[in-house]
Every structure is written in C-alpha cells, then in structure tokens.
Design a protein around this motif. Sequence first.
Motif, short mmCIF file in Angstrom:
data_model
loop_
_atom_site.label_atom_id
_atom_site.label_comp_id
_atom_site.label_asym_id
_atom_site.label_seq_id
_atom_site.Cartn_x
_atom_site.Cartn_y
_atom_site.Cartn_z
N LEU A 13 0.84 -1.20 0.00
CA LEU A 13 0.00 0.00 0.00
C LEU A 13 0.87 1.25 0.00
O LEU A 13 0.59 2.21 -0.73
N LEU A 14 1.92 1.24 0.80
CA LEU A 14 2.82 2.41 0.84
C LEU A 14 3.46 2.62 -0.52
O LEU A 14 3.53 3.75 -1.03
N ALA A 16 2.24 1.66 -3.37
CA ALA A 16 1.20 2.12 -4.29
C ALA A 16 0.95 3.62 -4.13
O ALA A 16 0.76 4.34 -5.10
N VAL A 17 0.98 4.09 -2.88
CA VAL A 17 0.77 5.52 -2.64
C VAL A 17 1.87 6.34 -3.31
O VAL A 17 1.60 7.33 -3.98
N GLU A 20 1.29 6.38 -7.05
CA GLU A 20 0.15 7.23 -7.44
C GLU A 20 0.50 8.70 -7.31
O GLU A 20 0.16 9.52 -8.17
N LEU A 115 -5.21 17.03 -1.75
CA LEU A 115 -4.60 15.85 -1.12
C LEU A 115 -4.36 16.10 0.36
O LEU A 115 -4.62 15.24 1.20
N LYS A 118 -7.57 15.92 2.25
CA LYS A 118 -8.00 14.54 2.49
C LYS A 118 -7.20 13.90 3.62
O LYS A 118 -7.75 13.21 4.49
N LEU A 122 -8.60 12.45 7.15
CA LEU A 122 -8.39 11.07 7.61
C LEU A 122 -7.77 11.07 9.00
O LEU A 122 -8.15 10.27 9.86
N LEU A 123 -6.82 11.98 9.23
CA LEU A 123 -6.09 11.98 10.50
C LEU A 123 -6.97 12.50 11.64
O LEU A 123 -6.78 12.12 12.79
N ILE A 134 0.68 6.02 13.11
CA ILE A 134 0.93 6.42 11.72
C ILE A 134 2.22 7.23 11.65
O ILE A 134 3.09 6.99 10.80
N GLY B 136 -5.61 2.10 7.01
CA GLY B 136 -6.70 2.99 6.59
C GLY B 136 -6.20 4.31 6.05
O GLY B 136 -6.71 4.82 5.04
N PHE B 137 -5.18 4.86 6.71
CA PHE B 137 -4.63 6.14 6.25
C PHE B 137 -4.03 6.00 4.86
O PHE B 137 -4.31 6.79 3.94
N LEU B 138 -3.19 4.96 4.67
CA LEU B 138 -2.55 4.78 3.36
C LEU B 138 -3.59 4.48 2.28
O LEU B 138 -3.50 5.00 1.17
N GLU B 139 -4.58 3.67 2.63
CA GLU B 139 -5.63 3.36 1.66
C GLU B 139 -6.35 4.63 1.23
O GLU B 139 -6.60 4.86 0.05
N GLY B 140 -6.67 5.47 2.20
CA GLY B 140 -7.34 6.73 1.88
C GLY B 140 -6.50 7.62 1.00
O GLY B 140 -7.00 8.22 0.04
N MET B 141 -5.20 7.71 1.29
CA MET B 141 -4.32 8.55 0.48
C MET B 141 -4.17 7.99 -0.93
O MET B 141 -4.09 8.74 -1.90
N ARG B 142 -4.15 6.67 -1.03
CA ARG B 142 -4.02 6.07 -2.36
C ARG B 142 -5.24 6.43 -3.20
O ARG B 142 -5.13 6.84 -4.35
#
Lengths: 149, 149
Positions: A13-14, A16-17, A20, A115, A118, A122-123, A134, B136-142
Amino acid sequence: MRNQGPEMEIVHLLRAVTVELGLRSARFASHNGMHPTDVRALIELMDASRAGEEMTAGRLGAALGLNSAGTTSLLDRLEGAGHVRRVRGRQDRRKVVVEVDERAVELGWSFFGPLIGKAVELLQNCDEREREAIRGFLEGMREASAGGE
Amino acid sequence: MRNQGPEMEIVHLLRAVTVELGLRSARFASHNGMHPTDVRALIELMDASRAGEEMTAGRLGAALGLNSAGTTSLLDRLEGAGHVRRVRGRQDRRKVVVEVDERAVELGWSFFGPLIGKAVELLQNCDEREREAIRGFLEGMREASAGGE
DNA sequence: TCGAATATCTCGCTCAGCGAGATAATACGG
DNA sequence: CCGTATTATCTCGCTGAGCGAGATATTCGA
C-alpha cells in the motif's frame, strides 16, 4: 514469495501511494507545461520557505540529485516561466538564492491542497494513539530510506 | 500557512517518505546502469508477477505514463540488459508479454528487501488497532491521489 | 471477406541532464 | 595584504529518454 504476513499488504500500500503520487505529479506537470523535475523543485522550494530557510541553487540541485549544469538549466526553465527569481546572496555573493513567485505557490497549492485536505480529514478521524502509530511508521520508513549506501 | 494543526506534521512526513524513496530508487538505478524509468518498470513487472497477472508492453507503458514509442525503447533497454524477455502473446499474437528474468527479480529484492524488512519490523511492533489505522490512512491517500482530473 | 480497431514497432526530432572546464567570489596561511 | 585553494554558479557540447507521426501485423465485427 519471501514473506506473506498481514504486514505485506501495508508495505504494498505504501508503495502504491508513492507510485500514485508520482503519476499525479507527472500529470500536473505536463498539464502546466512543466517537467516532473520542475514540480519536485517547486516542492523543495515551498518546503524550504515553509521552514523559513533560504534555498540556494546548489542546495536545490543537491536535493534533486542534479549536477550544477542541470541545476542551472532547471533554474533557467523555472525563471523563464516566471515561477522563481534569482537573487544574489548578500553575505556570500557567489551564491544564488532562489525565491518562489507567489503565483507558483498558488499553483502548487491548487495541486496539493485537495490531497492535504483529504489527509487531514483522515487523520482527524483518528484518536491520538492511532495518529502516533501512523507518525511512527512513516518516521521509521523515512529513516530507513534516507540512509546511506 | 493554510493549516498548522498536528496533522500537518504527518502530511509532510508522508511527502518526505515519497521523496526519499524516489531518491533512493534513483541512486539504485544509476548504481546499476539503469534509469529511473527502468526501475519503475521493474517494480510494475514484479508487482504484476506477484499478483499472477501477465504484463503486456501496452499495459506497462500505460502504468508508467509512456507512449508506445517510449515503451518500445524502454523494452529494448531492459531486454538488452537481460532484465526481461519479450514473448508473443499466445491467444492474441499482436501483444508482447514481458517476462522478468530471475536475476532482475533478485536485483530488485536486493534493493527493496531491507526496506521491506524494516517496514515489517515496524508493523510487528504495532497492535491490531494501530496497524488498521496505518492501513486505513494509506488506503485513503491512495484513493485520493489515484482519482482522475 | 473486408474494413475498423488494436498492439507494437520504426523514424526523426527535441530537450533534460551530464561531463568538462570557465568564471567569480570567498577563506586562509604566510 | 598577497597568492593559492576552495566553493558556487555558469557555459559549451553532447548523449539519449521519450514524443509525434505513421507503418506493420493481428484480431474482431458486419
């Protein structure tokens, strides 16, 4: 595969971020007639300005991994587009201090703003302990990737 | 500055991580006679292989934001260095399926391995709720960065 | 069977970034 | 103060990544 615990999902996931964000930055660049390096330079410049530090040509080039010739042509590009100004250093007049134009800052915010919004959202939905987790994870990854070799 | 809550530290940390990963990737690239794009391509290829999907020339180019001409020259480069093989698609013989050489996979692991190890270590020191917060944070940022425009 | 659509490749070109070296300002030992 | 070493940036010439346009080969649909 070398490891297939539940941790790997987050690792991917990291990655992928970062992919992106890189693609989005490239799209923003070409949409504004800039190159990916120009956007990275703008980020460094805004970051230095936020920290209240002067950014010189040399420091900027080093931060981006460019040599001096490439740095000069980067600054030529940015200055030609009106995004930055070259100002000779006052105490050390060999140096060139790079000042960001206010409109370039606005341009940057139009890109990062949503960004950042968002991320903040989330935070804010996290409690203190989750935020700290995090923060700790990102801090650890930054140290691991910054390291030498 | 537009916002200066405690959330901003984490936002800047995320940006710093992506910058550091990019620089480390660039260093790895030049250290191995490759270009940043080659490394990104290798990542995409290893990722597809991990997911059990075939990667074609077109899909790879799209993932990297290259046009068809650039994709061809990227594949020429990677094939010339022995990192990948071109294989004609079986059902659709217009397509070119890109297979990664086992030694290129090893090269990739020598680069990502330590980072992945550090990430897993950090995550194993978290409890389930903290890991879920990070995920969840990384998923949201992605999702936020993947989105259109 | 034939044309439209699709996947990749070839050709020629532009320009980002590099290496080498010039230029100019500063630091510092004698 | 002077001469030399060091540092910061710039100039010049060049290489090659990636682009646009268009060629080629394969598949799909009427």
